[in-house]
Design an enzyme around this catalytic site. Structure first.
Site, PDB file in Angstrom:
ATOM      1  N   GLU A  62      38.358  32.716  43.520  1.00  0.00           N
ATOM      2  CA  GLU A  62      38.655  31.347  43.097  1.00  0.00           C
ATOM      3  C   GLU A  62      37.398  30.480  43.096  1.00  0.00           C
ATOM      4  O   GLU A  62      37.236  29.607  42.241  1.00  0.00           O
ATOM      5  CB  GLU A  62      39.715  30.735  44.004  1.00  0.00           C
ATOM      6  N   PRO A 272      34.009  48.075  46.775  1.00  0.00           N
ATOM      7  CA  PRO A 272      35.290  47.671  47.368  1.00  0.00           C
ATOM      8  C   PRO A 272      35.461  46.158  47.351  1.00  0.00           C
ATOM      9  O   PRO A 272      34.494  45.409  47.556  1.00  0.00           O
ATOM     10  CB  PRO A 272      35.199  48.207  48.803  1.00  0.00           C
ATOM     11  N   ARG A 273      36.674  45.728  47.128  1.00  0.00           N
ATOM     12  CA  ARG A 273      36.964  44.293  47.138  1.00  0.00           C
ATOM     13  C   ARG A 273      36.596  43.669  48.479  1.00  0.00           C
ATOM     14  O   ARG A 273      36.081  42.564  48.545  1.00  0.00           O
ATOM     15  CB  ARG A 273      38.453  44.070  46.834  1.00  0.00           C
ATOM     16  N   GLY A 314      27.453  39.574  46.035  1.00  0.00           N
ATOM     17  CA  GLY A 314      26.745  38.813  45.030  1.00  0.00           C
ATOM     18  C   GLY A 314      26.047  39.631  43.959  1.00  0.00           C
ATOM     19  O   GLY A 314      25.337  39.060  43.124  1.00  0.00           O
ATOM     20  N   GLU A 315      26.244  40.956  43.944  1.00  0.00           N
ATOM     21  CA  GLU A 315      25.543  41.795  42.974  1.00  0.00           C
ATOM     22  C   GLU A 315      26.466  42.461  41.959  1.00  0.00           C
ATOM     23  O   GLU A 315      25.981  43.032  40.969  1.00  0.00           O
ATOM     24  CB  GLU A 315      24.735  42.870  43.701  1.00  0.00           C
ATOM     25  N   LEU A 341      36.848  39.853  33.213  1.00  0.00           N
ATOM     26  CA  LEU A 341      35.879  39.216  32.325  1.00  0.00           C
ATOM     27  C   LEU A 341      34.436  39.494  32.721  1.00  0.00           C
ATOM     28  O   LEU A 341      33.542  39.358  31.879  1.00  0.00           O
ATOM     29  CB  LEU A 341      36.123  37.703  32.294  1.00  0.00           C
ATOM     30  N   GLU A 342      34.188  39.852  33.969  1.00  0.00           N
ATOM     31  CA  GLU A 342      32.805  40.106  34.382  1.00  0.00           C
ATOM     32  C   GLU A 342      32.182  41.248  33.587  1.00  0.00           C
ATOM     33  O   GLU A 342      31.096  41.085  33.017  1.00  0.00           O
ATOM     34  CB  GLU A 342      32.738  40.355  35.890  1.00  0.00           C
TER      35      GLU A 342
END
Length: 446
Positions: A62, A272-273, A314-315, A341-342
């Protein structure tokens, strides 16, 4: 009546709520503040008592989605302070990385009446904006009682959430909550219909689209150094599975074992999330008989078939740029899916599983345009990716369709900002500042 009943129920289940939150490592930090203790005010170095806009984003996903909106509000209203709240540690890190110097981070209060009241009293927001249907009744009721406008942005209601909430006998409860909202800015016509069915004022429910389409892409790597930093060589064909969950990684590793038989240059990267699961995922890969490297411990680019575990934050978004194929997680297990979308924005061909309830509209658009493939199991994953690796022209065509889908659906951010503008209070004039008067919110009632 509903307010009283809700709070009685909340008190009864509060021991369970507290226990669950404390059991999750990513939710422990900031727990006292979330309970209404040690709530920190948002400083105003100018001493001018500038109006404060409070934006709530639950966690990392989010925060990523709302970052362009926060930056645009900052650009349009430099005389306002901005606060972004989250409930998780990953959300806090994302705010501090992406919005440094623009917004301050605080942990959102739990929906206990005292915690909500203490946060509102401390921060004194002139406007509250929240992302993707985080409906907390006490918070919204308290904001309404104080005449503070509340705006839902990028709202969505999954089929499961809607079915759970649209229960006979609870309609008036949800109406009492949703009637507190000044605007409901929803992702799709389906979402508009659902929130109105739950009790929102039809005049206040607008379809603005999905602001995730307006995410600025990170800078493309200028050379091969980023690829090398991931442990991927020039000749490696990178297969990237992002935001994966327990059970899902096992299927992806099984698919990779088949892929690498036909394409020995294929390298699998798993992201992994929740990276705190890294040890668990490493153990699973090792048990499958595959060599594994952790990104956080890489010393050099490896060689041959292997699995790279992206256990850094962040990667992932930039890593999708390096992939020949991208699987987006939370879709082969009943989670509902993550950010399709990434990879699509880079023109990377996308595949995902059957569970896309959290991103249903985006999944449908990508499938319709030919920019993605839906898979059902490990065999489907292997066949689809092998097809793209066998025929790179087909993979590029799918990727270009994905990229075009993103571009064609942009504009939700501007539509949302245009509607929010009517709810934003004006900064106090110099004369009112000197008189010490507090800013008054402007409440839009469309």
């Amino acid at each position: 009546m509903w307010r009283l009943l809700y709070n009685i129920l909340l008190v009864l289940v509060s021991p369970l709520v507290v226990a669950v939150l404390l059991a999750k490592q990513r939710c422990r930090r900031g727990f006292p503040a979330r309970m209404g203790f040690r709530v920190r005010p948002v400083a105003d170095p100018s001493g001018a008592r500038r109006p404060l806009i409070w934006i709530h984003a639950v966690s990392l996903g989010e925060v990523v989605a709302v970052t362009p909106l926060v930056k645009e509000l900052h650009r349009l209203h430099p005389d306002h302070r901005l606060l972004v709240s989250t409930v998780t540690e990953t959300g806090r890190e994302a705010v501090e990385q992406r919005l440094a110097g623009i917004a301050e981070h605080r942990y959102a209060p739990l929906d206990f009446p005292w915690a909500v009241a203490r946060a509102i009293e401390c921060w004194q927001p002139a406007l509250y904006v929240f992302v993707e249907t985080e409906l907390w009744p006490n918070l919204l009721w308290c904001l309404r009682d104080r005449g503070i406008p509340a705006v839902l942005v990028n709202g969505r209601l999954s089929s499961r959430s809607f079915a759970r909430q649209h229960v006979t006998g609870l309609t008036s409860f949800y109406r009492s909550v949703l009637q507190s909202l000044t605007l409901c800015l929803m992702q799709s016509d389906r979402d508009v219909q659902r929130i109105v069915a739950l009790g929102a004022d039809p005049a206040r429910a607008k379809r603005t689209g999905n602001i995730k389409f307006d995410q600025p892409m990170p800078a493309a790597p200028a050379d091969a150094s980023f690829r090398a930093s991931l442990g991927v060589g020039k000749q490696d064909r990178l297969v990237l599975a992002g935001s994966t969950h327990a059970g899902e990684e096992t299927l992806i590793v099984e698919a990779y074992r088949h892929i690498v038989l036909q394409h020995p240059s294929a390298v699998l990267m798993l992201a992994p999330r929740h990276i705190e699961r890294a040890e668990e995922v490493v153990a699973m890969i090792t048990a499958a008989g595959l060599p594994v490297q952790r990104k956080s411990r890489l010393n050099a680019v490896g060689s041959g078939p292997r699995v790279i575990l992206l256990d850094t934050r962040g990667e992932l978004a930039r890593a999708y740029h390096e992939a020949a194929a991208a699987f987006v997680g939370g879709t082969l297990v009943p989670v509902g899916g993550h950010n399709l979308l990434e990879p699509a924005g880079w023109g990377t061909p996308v595949l995902f599983g059957p569970y896309t309830d959290h991103c249903a509209e985006i999944a449908a658009l990508l499938l319709e345009s030919g920019g993605a493939v839906r898979v059902a199991d490990a065999g489907d994953v292997a066949r689809t990716i092998c097809g793209w690796l066998d025929d790179p022209t087909t993979g590029r065509r799918v990727g270009e369709a994905a990229r075009r889908t993103v571009v064609d659906n942009q504009g939700a951010l501007q539509r949302s900002v245009d509607l929010i503008e009517a709810c934003i209070p004006q900064a106090p004039s110099p004369s009112s500042r000197s008189a010490g008067s507090a800013p008054q919110p402007v409440i839009a009632r469309p």
